[in-house]
Design an enzyme around this catalytic site. Structure first.
Site, PDB file in Angstrom:
ATOM      1  N   LYS A  28       0.715  -0.986  -0.036  1.00 13.33           N
ATOM      2  CA  LYS A  28       0.002  -0.067   0.113  1.00 13.33           C
ATOM      3  C   LYS A  28       0.756   1.407   0.109  1.00 13.33           C
ATOM      4  CE  LYS A  28      -3.686  -2.421   2.419  1.00 13.33           C
ATOM      5  NZ  LYS A  28      -4.883  -2.306   3.498  1.00 13.33           N
TER       6      LYS A  28
ATOM      7  N   TYR B  77     -12.051  -2.508  -3.398  1.00 11.88           N
ATOM      8  CA  TYR B  77     -12.400  -2.538  -2.080  1.00 11.88           C
ATOM      9  C   TYR B  77     -14.013  -2.658  -2.185  1.00 11.88           C
ATOM     10  CZ  TYR B  77      -8.128  -2.052   0.426  1.00 11.88           C
ATOM     11  OH  TYR B  77      -6.903  -2.400   0.870  1.00 11.88           O
TER      12      TYR B  77
ATOM     13  N   PHE C 132     -15.626   3.425   6.947  1.00 15.81           N
ATOM     14  CA  PHE C 132     -14.377   3.774   6.882  1.00 15.81           C
ATOM     15  C   PHE C 132     -13.972   3.688   5.294  1.00 15.81           C
ATOM     16  CE2 PHE C 132     -14.068  -0.572   7.806  1.00 15.81           C
ATOM     17  CZ  PHE C 132     -13.549  -1.176   6.654  1.00 15.81           C
TER      18      PHE C 132
ATOM     19  N   THR D  85      -5.188  -7.913  10.632  1.00 15.25           N
ATOM     20  CA  THR D  85      -5.542  -6.508   9.993  1.00 15.25           C
ATOM     21  C   THR D  85      -5.151  -5.170  10.720  1.00 15.25           C
ATOM     22  OG1 THR D  85      -7.399  -7.337   9.064  1.00 15.25           O
ATOM     23  CG2 THR D  85      -7.376  -4.987   9.016  1.00 15.25           C
TER      24      THR D  85
ATOM     25  N   ASN E 172      -1.867  -0.060   6.991  1.00 14.33           N
ATOM     26  CA  ASN E 172      -1.402  -1.317   7.378  1.00 14.33           C
ATOM     27  C   ASN E 172      -0.434  -2.269   6.334  1.00 14.33           C
ATOM     28  OD1 ASN E 172      -3.435  -2.216   5.816  1.00 14.33           O
ATOM     29  ND2 ASN E 172      -4.365  -3.453   7.362  1.00 14.33           N
TER      30      ASN E 172
ATOM     31  N   HIS F 290      -1.927  -5.704   1.472  1.00 15.39           N
ATOM     32  CA  HIS F 290      -3.102  -6.379   1.046  1.00 15.39           C
ATOM     33  C   HIS F 290      -2.922  -7.634   0.422  1.00 15.39           C
ATOM     34  CE1 HIS F 290      -6.822  -7.602  -0.712  1.00 15.39           C
ATOM     35  NE2 HIS F 290      -6.270  -7.788  -1.694  1.00 15.39           N
TER      36      HIS F 290
ATOM     37  N   GLU G 279      -9.505  -9.951  -8.295  1.00 18.94           N
ATOM     38  CA  GLU G 279      -8.555  -8.928  -8.092  1.00 18.94           C
ATOM     39  C   GLU G 279      -7.173  -9.055  -9.047  1.00 18.94           C
ATOM     40  OE1 GLU G 279      -7.543  -9.328  -3.921  1.00 18.94           O
ATOM     41  OE2 GLU G 279      -9.585  -8.800  -3.247  1.00 18.94           O
TER      42      GLU G 279
HETATM   43  P1  RTP Z   1      -6.762  -6.038   2.968  1.00 17.64           P
HETATM   44  O1  RTP Z   1      -8.139  -6.143   2.534  1.00 17.64           O
HETATM   45  O2  RTP Z   1      -6.228  -4.685   2.624  1.00 17.64           O
HETATM   46  O3  RTP Z   1      -5.767  -7.248   2.657  1.00 17.64           O
HETATM   47  O4  RTP Z   1      -6.888  -6.027   4.591  1.00 17.64           O
HETATM   48  P2  RTP Z   1      -7.716  -7.284   5.483  1.00 17.64           P
HETATM   49  O5  RTP Z   1      -8.357  -8.428   4.769  1.00 17.64           O
HETATM   50  O6  RTP Z   1      -6.845  -7.561   6.677  1.00 17.64           O
HETATM   51  O7  RTP Z   1      -8.934  -6.260   6.078  1.00 17.64           O
HETATM   52  P3  RTP Z   1     -10.123  -5.935   5.599  1.00 17.64           P
HETATM   53  O8  RTP Z   1     -11.211  -5.871   6.680  1.00 17.64           O
HETATM   54  O9  RTP Z   1     -10.600  -6.350   4.217  1.00 17.64           O
HETATM   55  O10 RTP Z   1     -10.248  -4.276   5.466  1.00 17.64           O
HETATM   56  C1  RTP Z   1      -9.590  -3.884   4.306  1.00 17.64           C
HETATM   57  C2  RTP Z   1      -8.683  -2.488   4.680  1.00 17.64           C
HETATM   58  O11 RTP Z   1      -9.400  -1.486   5.358  1.00 17.64           O
HETATM   59  C3  RTP Z   1      -8.663  -0.773   6.218  1.00 17.64           C
HETATM   60  N1  RTP Z   1      -9.614  -0.889   7.600  1.00 17.64           N
HETATM   61  N2  RTP Z   1      -9.842   0.242   8.222  1.00 17.64           N
HETATM   62  N3  RTP Z   1     -10.750   1.955  10.024  1.00 17.64           N
HETATM   63  C4  RTP Z   1     -10.853   0.773  10.258  1.00 17.64           C
HETATM   64  O12 RTP Z   1     -11.694   0.342  11.102  1.00 17.64           O
HETATM   65  C5  RTP Z   1     -10.420  -0.060   9.037  1.00 17.64           C
HETATM   66  N4  RTP Z   1     -10.949  -1.363   8.954  1.00 17.64           N
HETATM   67  C6  RTP Z   1     -10.089  -1.857   8.000  1.00 17.64           C
HETATM   68  C7  RTP Z   1      -7.276  -1.350   6.285  1.00 17.64           C
HETATM   69  O13 RTP Z   1      -6.395  -0.702   5.498  1.00 17.64           O
HETATM   70  C8  RTP Z   1      -7.704  -2.889   6.031  1.00 17.64           C
HETATM   71  O14 RTP Z   1      -6.625  -3.795   5.355  1.00 17.64           O
HETATM   72 MG    MG Z   2      -9.503  -7.847   2.844  1.00 14.31          MG
END
Ligand code: RTP
Ligand code: MG
Length: 137
Positions: A10, A50, A58, A92, A114, A117, A128
């Site tokens: 990212k 996304y 968010f 996450t 973070n 991805h 994707e």
């Molecule tokens: P990613 O999709 O980026 O690989 O991350 P992930 O599966 O671990 O997390 P996901 O739940 O899919 O969330 C996507 C990305 O959104 C941001 N996020 N912000 N502010 C918040 O509460 C929040 N929650 C998620 C993070 O950048 C997360 O990786």
């Molecule tokens: Mg995710």
């Protein structure tokens, strides 16, 4: 059985000069880099990527962040590549969920910024990969 996953370094990871460190961890794990490109992210690609989060509070901030600078996009291949990369990434939230030794656990402080991805299922990976590397069969 070999599997493919789409990963992103990212904008925070690229800005902080951590791309080499992250790619080194991927290579040391034994995953193969099948495609790799530095990309400036069009808003439509960010929205498509996304889409599952479009109703979350968010979402707007996430789009702003992910388009705030170039990302490194890559397709990784290997046995259980999807789970293997998510293991390297860590949870996450870089503090509450990711443990030391993972990319997020070692380098992150905030849930949004973070660093990486990784696709979360074979269906997400195919979707994707088609979004980020339309030329790749
Ligand atoms: P990613 O999709 O980026 O690989 O991350 P992930 O599966 O671990 O997390 P996901 O739940 O899919 O969330 C996507 C990305 O959104 C941001 N996020 N912000 N502010 C918040 O509460 C929040 N929650 C998620 C993070 O950048 C997360 O990786
Ligand atoms: Mg995710």
């Amino acid at each position: 059985m070999t599997e493919r996953t789409l990963i992103l370094i990212k904008p925070d990871g690229v800005r902080r000069g951590l791309s080499g460190e992250i790619l080194a961890r991927i290579e040391r794990k034994g995953l193969t880099i099948a495609a790799l490109e530095l990309k400036h992210v069009p808003t439509e690609v960010a929205e498509g990527h996304y889409a599952e989060h479009k109703d979350k509070p968010f979402f707007g901030s996430l789009l702003e962040f992910i388009t705030s600078g170039p990302v490194v996009a890559a397709v990784l291949e290997g046995p259980r590549a999807i789970a293997a990369f998510r293991q390297l990434a860590g949870g996450t939230d870089p503090v509450e969920k990711a443990v030391p030794g993972t990319i997020r656990g070692d380098f992150g402080l905030e849930t949004q910024e973070n660093l990486v991805h990784g696709s979360d299922s074979p269906e997400s990976a195919e979707r994707e990969i088609a979004l980020w590397f339309p030329g790749l069969a």
